[in-house]
Design an enzyme around this catalytic site. Structure first.
Site, PDB file in Angstrom:
ATOM      1  N   ARG A 114       0.809  -1.219   0.000  1.00 59.33           N
ATOM      2  CA  ARG A 114       0.000   0.000   0.000  1.00 59.33           C
ATOM      3  C   ARG A 114       0.849   1.279   0.000  1.00 59.33           C
ATOM      4  NH1 ARG A 114      -3.468  -3.145   3.561  1.00 59.33           N
ATOM      5  NH2 ARG A 114      -5.345  -3.756   2.397  1.00 59.33           N
ATOM      6  N   LYS A 136       4.146  11.694 -11.691  1.00 61.57           N
ATOM      7  CA  LYS A 136       3.343  10.773 -12.504  1.00 61.57           C
ATOM      8  C   LYS A 136       4.038   9.421 -12.556  1.00 61.57           C
ATOM      9  CE  LYS A 136       0.673  13.659 -15.667  1.00 61.57           C
ATOM     10  NZ  LYS A 136       0.392  13.954 -17.092  1.00 61.57           N
ATOM     11  N   GLU A 178      11.458  17.234 -25.356  1.00 57.06           N
ATOM     12  CA  GLU A 178      10.691  17.698 -24.198  1.00 57.06           C
ATOM     13  C   GLU A 178      11.177  19.068 -23.725  1.00 57.06           C
ATOM     14  OE1 GLU A 178       8.014  16.652 -22.836  1.00 57.06           O
ATOM     15  OE2 GLU A 178       7.784  14.538 -23.353  1.00 57.06           O
ATOM     16  N   LYS A 213       8.981  22.922 -15.688  1.00 55.38           N
ATOM     17  CA  LYS A 213       8.029  21.851 -15.386  1.00 55.38           C
ATOM     18  C   LYS A 213       7.612  21.900 -13.926  1.00 55.38           C
ATOM     19  CE  LYS A 213       6.814  17.052 -15.547  1.00 55.38           C
ATOM     20  NZ  LYS A 213       7.034  15.695 -16.063  1.00 55.38           N
ATOM     21  N   GLU A 223      -3.153  17.588 -12.063  1.00 53.48           N
ATOM     22  CA  GLU A 223      -3.542  17.817 -13.454  1.00 53.48           C
ATOM     23  C   GLU A 223      -5.036  18.069 -13.634  1.00 53.48           C
ATOM     24  OE1 GLU A 223      -3.178  15.147 -17.257  1.00 53.48           O
ATOM     25  OE2 GLU A 223      -1.171  15.859 -16.764  1.00 53.48           O
ATOM     26  N   ARG A 227      -1.635  22.095 -15.388  1.00 53.60           N
ATOM     27  CA  ARG A 227      -0.643  21.057 -15.662  1.00 53.60           C
ATOM     28  C   ARG A 227      -0.889  20.369 -17.005  1.00 53.60           C
ATOM     29  NH1 ARG A 227       1.913  16.385 -11.645  1.00 53.60           N
ATOM     30  NH2 ARG A 227       3.102  15.350 -13.297  1.00 53.60           N
ATOM     31  N   ASN A 231       1.148  18.553 -21.724  1.00 52.91           N
ATOM     32  CA  ASN A 231       0.799  17.523 -22.705  1.00 52.91           C
ATOM     33  C   ASN A 231       0.806  18.043 -24.139  1.00 52.91           C
ATOM     34  OD1 ASN A 231       0.202  15.178 -20.969  1.00 52.91           O
ATOM     35  ND2 ASN A 231      -1.411  16.485 -20.159  1.00 52.91           N
ATOM     36  N   HIS A 234       1.493  15.742 -27.124  1.00 52.17           N
ATOM     37  CA  HIS A 234       1.386  14.371 -26.632  1.00 52.17           C
ATOM     38  C   HIS A 234       0.088  13.676 -27.039  1.00 52.17           C
ATOM     39  CE1 HIS A 234       4.838  15.609 -24.354  1.00 52.17           C
ATOM     40  NE2 HIS A 234       4.915  14.462 -23.717  1.00 52.17           N
ATOM     41  N   HIS A 238       1.473  10.607 -28.571  1.00 54.91           N
ATOM     42  CA  HIS A 238       1.301   9.312 -27.901  1.00 54.91           C
ATOM     43  C   HIS A 238       0.612   8.302 -28.818  1.00 54.91           C
ATOM     44  CE1 HIS A 238       1.737  10.404 -23.337  1.00 54.91           C
ATOM     45  NE2 HIS A 238       2.884  10.087 -23.901  1.00 54.91           N
ATOM     46  N   HIS A 255      10.190   8.141 -27.464  1.00 54.04           N
ATOM     47  CA  HIS A 255       9.140   9.055 -27.027  1.00 54.04           C
ATOM     48  C   HIS A 255       9.317  10.453 -27.632  1.00 54.04           C
ATOM     49  CE1 HIS A 255       6.210  10.980 -24.403  1.00 54.04           C
ATOM     50  NE2 HIS A 255       7.129  11.866 -24.077  1.00 54.04           N
TER      51      HIS A 255
END
Length: 351
Positions: A114, A136, A178, A213, A223, A227, A231, A234, A238, A255
């Site tokens: 956990r 993330k 990036e 960032k 987000e 935030r 993206n 992306h 993606h 990427h």
């Protein structure tokens, strides 16, 4: 370079990072200290890291290299390893690697017993300026990027720029994409500096990208709003990355290579929908095509990629939401894009 301090965790560089790691571990007295690497970082980075952190006692947990292995199946292997090695809730996991290792390792740590603590030690330019910062974590679902995960902050991020010396130019360029994105969404002056860079200058701008960032993440850790600007490029990028990862006859894209295409495509959408000038659109296209090989797309490729957009994480209530630019240095979120513009954007990239 000075450390970057935020409300969630600290980001340290070089000698300060080495001292911060030793001090933190001495103060917290973890029951077990585990190290996660992939095959590449096990080969190229473990030796240098063992000189930075000399108290490592457990053998590193090694996963296979590559985005294709960022899966729940790999997580199960790491969870099993932690359990078999006697990991408990007072253990900590050090993630030594690129974005796959920090994404997956953060998710494994966040869910084992956990939740145990973790520290990210990124070894690629992409991970240093993007993947390891912001909390993330997660894995892919099949070829669909980052579909399963949580936002959970590391205790620290430790940047050792010397790890970049282990990378080939293609990997450095992936991270550079990036960095360019940070300029496009937040700082035109930074964009202008970056377009003049050569490979040897990347190190000197790592901190500036992290500051951009980190500033965005501080405003919106989960987000819900601003935030989302991170993206840009992306949504389509993606989808392209996923398609090329799955297709047996396509060369897998890194990427940053896929996101570079995405930024040209979404730059076109920005020109059409949110007021970015044609001059800036042409500048964006020129910069990315000067740094990244042009990729061929058939009409069938484009149709499948567009269909993959429905899986993007920013979608809500059946809408595909885009981050677009008003101008270089200024982005807006949650823009709805007419379907017909997707093919126009690909036509602009291909022409």
């Amino acid at each position: 370079m000075e450390s970057v301090i935020n409300t969630a965790h600290e980001i340290h560089f070089g000698e300060l990072a080495k001292a911060a790691l030793q001090q933190y571990l001495n103060q917290n007295q973890y029951s077990k200290i585990f190290l996660l690497v992939d095959e590449n970082t096990n080969k190229h980075c473990l030796g240098p890291f063992s000189k930075i952190y000399t108290d490592q006692t457990e053998r590193p947990i090694v996963i296979k290299t590559g985005e294709i292995n960022k899966t729940i199946s790999t997580c199960v292997d790491v969870w099993d390893a932690l359990s078999n090695l006697g990991g408990d809730r007072k253990s900590i996991l050090l993630n030594l690697g690129g974005g796959v290792v920090t994404d997956l390792g953060g998710f494994v740590a966040s869910t084992f017993k956990r939740g145990i603590d973790f520290i990210n030690v990124p070894t690629t330019l992409l991970a240093m300026v993007d993947a390891s910062v912001g909390g993330k974590t997660g894995v892919d679902l099949g070829v669909l990027k980052n579909q399963v995960g949580v936002i959970n902050q590391p205790k620290m991020v430790l940047i050792f720029p010397e790890f970049l010396e282990t990378l080939e130019e293609r990997q450095l360029k992936s991270g550079y994409a990036e960095m360019l994105k940070h300029g496009l969404i937040a700082d035109k002056h930074y964009w202008n500096k970056l377009v003049q860079l050569n490979e040897s200058d990347y190190k000197s701008h790592i901190q500036e990208s992290i500051l951009i960032k980190n500033g965005v993440v501080e405003q919106d850790p989960t987000e819900q709003g601003v935030r989302k600007k991170l993206n840009f490029g992306h949504t389509l990028g993606h989808a392209i990355e996923s398609y090329f990862l799955e297709h047996p006859d396509k060369k897998t894209l890194l990427h940053g290579e896929a996101i570079a295409i995405g930024m040209i495509l979404e730059g076109y959408l920005s020109h059409q929908l949110t007021g970015m000038s044609r001059i800036e659109l042409e500048e964006i296209k020129k910069v990315f095509l000067n740094n990244y090989d042009k990729v061929s797309f058939t009409q069938e490729d484009i149709n499948i990629i567009i269909d993959l957009l429905k899986h993007d994480k920013k979608n809500s209530h059946g809408n595909i939401n885009f981050v677009l630019l008003e101008e270089i240095g200024s982005a807006i979120t949650d823009v709805k894009v007419p379907f017909n513009l997707f093919k126009e954007a690909f036509a602009y990239y291909i022409e």
